[in-house]
Motif scaffolding. Structure first.
Motif, short mmCIF file in Angstrom:
data_model
loop_
_atom_site.label_atom_id
_atom_site.label_comp_id
_atom_site.label_asym_id
_atom_site.label_seq_id
_atom_site.Cartn_x
_atom_site.Cartn_y
_atom_site.Cartn_z
N SER A 1 13.87 53.25 3.00
CA SER A 1 14.67 54.38 2.56
C SER A 1 14.93 55.31 3.73
O SER A 1 13.99 55.69 4.44
N ILE A 2 16.19 55.65 3.94
CA ILE A 2 16.57 56.49 5.08
C ILE A 2 17.61 57.51 4.63
O ILE A 2 18.53 57.19 3.88
N ASP A 3 17.46 58.74 5.07
CA ASP A 3 18.50 59.76 4.88
C ASP A 3 19.43 59.73 6.08
O ASP A 3 18.98 59.63 7.23
N MET A 4 20.74 59.84 5.79
CA MET A 4 21.74 59.81 6.84
C MET A 4 22.38 61.19 6.98
O MET A 4 22.67 61.85 5.97
N TYR A 5 22.62 61.60 8.22
CA TYR A 5 23.12 62.95 8.51
C TYR A 5 24.37 62.89 9.38
O TYR A 5 24.54 61.97 10.20
N LEU A 6 25.22 63.88 9.18
CA LEU A 6 26.34 64.14 10.08
C LEU A 6 26.05 65.50 10.69
O LEU A 6 26.21 66.53 10.04
N GLY A 7 25.59 65.50 11.93
CA GLY A 7 25.05 66.73 12.50
C GLY A 7 23.79 67.07 11.73
O GLY A 7 22.88 66.25 11.60
N ASP A 8 23.73 68.29 11.19
CA ASP A 8 22.57 68.69 10.40
C ASP A 8 22.85 68.62 8.90
O ASP A 8 22.06 69.09 8.08
#
Length: 257
Positions: free
Chosen positions: A47-54
């Motif tokens: 399980s991974i959270d994906m970010y665009l910048g913060d």
């Protein structure tokens, strides 16, 4: 086709990608949208959270090889009470695929299905963590839409079970569509695809892009399959894709206000 998260009203609040190849998905969406993993994760986790910048944009979940589910984008609805919403789903002809499950320190998760069996997640958040806004920024979720061949049955379900205030945008044999809210306050849509060629029911996630044609060309070079070529619509220029592991999604270049 844009909304802000307010008080829980069973509106789309986040999306997760169920993927059978985590590393490949991390690379594809990273190069397509500029997403990055949190904390230097390599793409080998479950399980991974994906970010665009913060800004949190999505979660990636490992689709185990023994799973009977195809890789797909999963929509979650923000509810005030996951237990009550799950019970209501059953009362109005739906089903509960996953009973409410408390996630320590985050909230309560459940998975329900409408009367036709199309699943959608429920999320009762104890904090703002895990929620995403439909901001219109390139690479972010901007719209969620349910495609169904049982339009009357499904619209009645969302009205009754989840108290959606649905408004008809069109009611012809060629194009039947209802929106949860309207104008800048629209939260989601339900689209009758029974008259469409090769109809495929399910929830679809739209991601905003600054240039649909350039994003489409890049996605193809990265291994995506084009399911519907770019075309103009009243809401913007859009296209439909399947990522390298088969998960379907849409991109849209919105019309300037």
């Amino acid at each position: 086709m844009m909304q802000e998260l307010g008080q829980p009203g069973a509106e789309p609040c986040r999306v997760d990608l169920l993927t059978g190849d985590m590393k490949r998905s991390v690379d594809f969406y990273g190069r397509l949208f500029g997403w990055k993993t949190s904390g230097g994760n390599s793409g080998t986790e479950d399980s991974i959270d994906m970010y665009l910048g913060d800004e949190l944009v999505a979660g990636f979940l490992n689709n185990d090889s023994g799973s009977e589910c195809s890789d797909a984008w999963v929509t979650y609805l923000n509810v005030a009470d996951a237990h009550a919403a799950s019970y209501s789903a059953g009362m109005y002809g739906g089903c509960v695929f996953l009973q409410p499950l408390e996630i320590q320190g985050q909230g309560t998760l459940a998975m329900i299905g409408d009367p036709t069996g199309i699943g959608v997640g429920l999320w009762q958040s104890s904090t703002v963590r895990g929620l995403t806004k439909a901001s219109g920024r390139h690479g972010t979720r901007i719209w969620n839409e349910l495609h169904t061949t049982k339009f009357e049955k499904v619209t009645h379900f969302y009205r009754d079970a989840l108290e959606w205030d649905l408004l008809s945008l069109s009611d012809t044999d060629e194009f039947r569509y209802q929106s949860y809210g309207q104008g800048p306050n629209a939260k989601a849509g339900i689209f009758d695809i029974s008259g469409q060629p090769d109809p495929k029911p399910g929830w679809r996630t739209y991601f905003a892009v600054t240039d649909t044609d350039k994003a489409l060309a890049l996605a193809k070079n990265l291994g995506a399959k084009v399911l519907k070529q770019a075309q103009d619509s009243p809401f913007g220029r859009m296209a439909v894709l399947a990522d390298p592991t088969g998960a379907e999604f849409s991109i849209i270049q919105t019309v300037p206000a």
